[in-house]
Design an enzyme around this catalytic site. Structure first.
Site, PDB file in Angstrom:
ATOM      1  N   ASP A  92       0.853  -1.184   0.000  1.00 56.20           N
ATOM      2  CA  ASP A  92       0.000   0.000   0.000  1.00 56.20           C
ATOM      3  C   ASP A  92       0.892   1.238   0.000  1.00 56.20           C
ATOM      4  O   ASP A  92       2.097   1.162   0.210  1.00 56.20           O
ATOM      5  CB  ASP A  92      -0.981  -0.011   1.167  1.00 56.20           C
ATOM      6  N   GLN A 195     -11.899   6.840  -4.600  1.00 62.39           N
ATOM      7  CA  GLN A 195     -12.341   7.421  -3.335  1.00 62.39           C
ATOM      8  C   GLN A 195     -13.703   8.089  -3.540  1.00 62.39           C
ATOM      9  O   GLN A 195     -14.362   7.852  -4.535  1.00 62.39           O
ATOM     10  CB  GLN A 195     -11.293   8.404  -2.805  1.00 62.39           C
ATOM     11  N   GLY A 222     -11.133   3.702   1.065  1.00 64.32           N
ATOM     12  CA  GLY A 222     -12.030   4.508   1.877  1.00 64.32           C
ATOM     13  C   GLY A 222     -13.255   3.778   2.374  1.00 64.32           C
ATOM     14  O   GLY A 222     -14.275   4.403   2.678  1.00 64.32           O
ATOM     15  N   ASP A 272      -7.806  -7.780   1.055  1.00 66.72           N
ATOM     16  CA  ASP A 272      -6.842  -7.903   2.155  1.00 66.72           C
ATOM     17  C   ASP A 272      -7.531  -7.445   3.421  1.00 66.72           C
ATOM     18  O   ASP A 272      -8.458  -6.633   3.375  1.00 66.72           O
ATOM     19  CB  ASP A 272      -5.594  -7.045   1.911  1.00 66.72           C
ATOM     20  N   CYS A 312      -5.899 -27.574   8.204  1.00 69.10           N
ATOM     21  CA  CYS A 312      -4.718 -26.802   8.584  1.00 69.10           C
ATOM     22  C   CYS A 312      -3.888 -27.549   9.631  1.00 69.10           C
ATOM     23  O   CYS A 312      -4.333 -28.537  10.216  1.00 69.10           O
ATOM     24  CB  CYS A 312      -5.114 -25.419   9.103  1.00 69.10           C
ATOM     25  N   CYS A 315      -5.616 -27.898  13.065  1.00 68.00           N
ATOM     26  CA  CYS A 315      -6.784 -28.774  13.168  1.00 68.00           C
ATOM     27  C   CYS A 315      -6.484 -30.230  12.819  1.00 68.00           C
ATOM     28  O   CYS A 315      -6.969 -31.146  13.482  1.00 68.00           O
ATOM     29  CB  CYS A 315      -7.895 -28.267  12.250  1.00 68.00           C
TER      30      CYS A 315
END
Length: 390
Positions: A92, A195, A222, A272, A312, A315
């Protein structure tokens, strides 16, 4: 470099299936990007990210500029060599973090003056500086510097006039970001950011003007900045599918599993959010059948895994490996409850692995449903499963 290929669409929604080719690899979309703010996804080894199916991760320009700094990054040839991750990375621009400094920063047309949160030094971030930093980081996807339009400030809801002023500056910064990106000869891909606050007319104007600049991809920014959920969903329903169909669409900072499924239906390709990792560290676990609070006393002697359908490491353990060779089953809720109550670092490491695996597996199931032409069926089953509760 960026190439986006659209593979399938859902006739009953705006959902789409694609592939995104970047300098460090190919990404199957829709995709969730784990957040590695400081160059690491908290508590997770890069190898574990590979094993759970992470295809691209996100890092933070602002924080990596503060520490370790550009000299160190340059000596490693960029972020990939520094953190030992050989797949794509998105960075970012640093705009949200600068905006979050509040009284410590001053926004002008030229950029943002602020005091370093690390040592108090006076610093300056502009579209040009952001592009220079991200070029050193050598991230596959670079984000323009924008001004994050707040939903409200000290109880004052941002007016349309205020949102317009902010949006127009972000558009000017988009052009400056693009000019500097090209001047630097950056070989990666720069995204523009839509935005406009919670005002659909401003969102429409912002996206139209960004499309005129012909970015390789576009983000919706935003959102998830303090607004009511219904207003966020309105913007999600309005904006993503209006962006060019032949370019990737990224919804920034969103969200819950339900938000991701809805976002895909609204035409989003990339997501994300810190939610799976942050919530894991605070004892909230995402499962196929709803959210689980591992700190609750009812889990003190619970022999079940976090999610019986999950494969996973937390688990399912190391299935197929003999006990003598280090194999074992998955961890119980009782054990993870115990680790959390004792403050043992293994606890949040395991719950983080689980939550990220859940998010990445959710996106895999979405992709498979789109490939099979059954996204509508998947949405109904997903909602029914999550409503069951744990």
């Amino acid at each position: 470099m960026l190439q986006f290929e659209l593979l399938a669409t859902d006739p009953a929604s705006h959902a789409r299936r694609g592939t995104l080719t970047l300098n460090h690899g190919v990404v199957q979309t829709p995709i969730f990007m784990p957040v590695g703010t400081y160059g690491t996804v908290k508590g997770v080894m890069p190898r574990s990210l590979h094993e759970m199916g992470a295809q691209i991760i996100l890092s933070n320009t602002f924080h990596l500029w503060m520490r370790p700094g550009l000299d160190v990054m340059q000596s490693f040839g960029g972020l990939h060599g520094f953190e030992q991750w050989n797949k794509p990375i998105l960075t970012d621009s640093g705009g949200f973090q600068v905006w979050s400094l509040g009284a410590m920063r001053k926004i002008t047309e030229e950029g943002v003056h602020f005091a370093s949160p690390v040592n108090g030094d006076k610093l300056f971030m502009s579209p040009e500086v952001s592009m220079q930093i991200q070029t050193v980081l050598n991230s596959d996807i670079v984000m323009q510097l924008d001004e994050c339009t707040p939903y409200e400030t000290k109880g004052h809801k941002t007016t349309e006039a205020e949102a317009r002023k902010s949006m127009e500056m972000s558009l000017r910064w988009a052009r400056r970001s693009q000019d500097e990106f090209h001047r630097l000869g950056n070989p990666n891909a720069l995204f523009g950011i839509v935005q406009g606050g919670m005002y659909k007319n401003l969102r429409q104007e912002s996206l139209e003007r960004l499309v005129e600049m012909d970015f390789p991809g576009y983000a919706v920014g935003g959102v998830s900045v303090g607004e009511p959920k219904d207003e966020m969903l309105d913007i999600m329903a309005h904006t993503p599918h209006r962006l060019p169909a032949h370019k990737p669409r990224y919804l920034m900072g969103v969200g819950t599993p339900e938000d991701l499924v809805q976002g895909v239906a609204d035409g989003v390709d990339m997501f994300d959010c810190v939610m799976p990792t942050r919530n894991a560290r605070n004892g909230t676990i995402f499962t196929r059948f709803g959210d689980l609070k591992i700190r609750n006393a009812r889990h003190k002697a619970d022999h079940q895994p976090l999610d019986p359908t999950c494969t996973c490491h937390a688990c399912a353990g190391t299935e197929g490996v003999a006990w003598a060779d280090g194999g074992r089953g998955g961890f119980s809720r009782a054990y993870l409850h115990h680790l959390d109550r004792c403050g043992e670092m293994l606890g949040p490491m395991l719950t983080t692995v689980h939550n990220l695996h859940y998010y990445l597996n959710l996106m895999r199931e979405i992709r498979e449903s789109l490939d099979a032409g059954r996204f509508g069926e998947f949405r109904a089953r997903f909602a029914a499963d999550r409503a069951q509760g744990v």
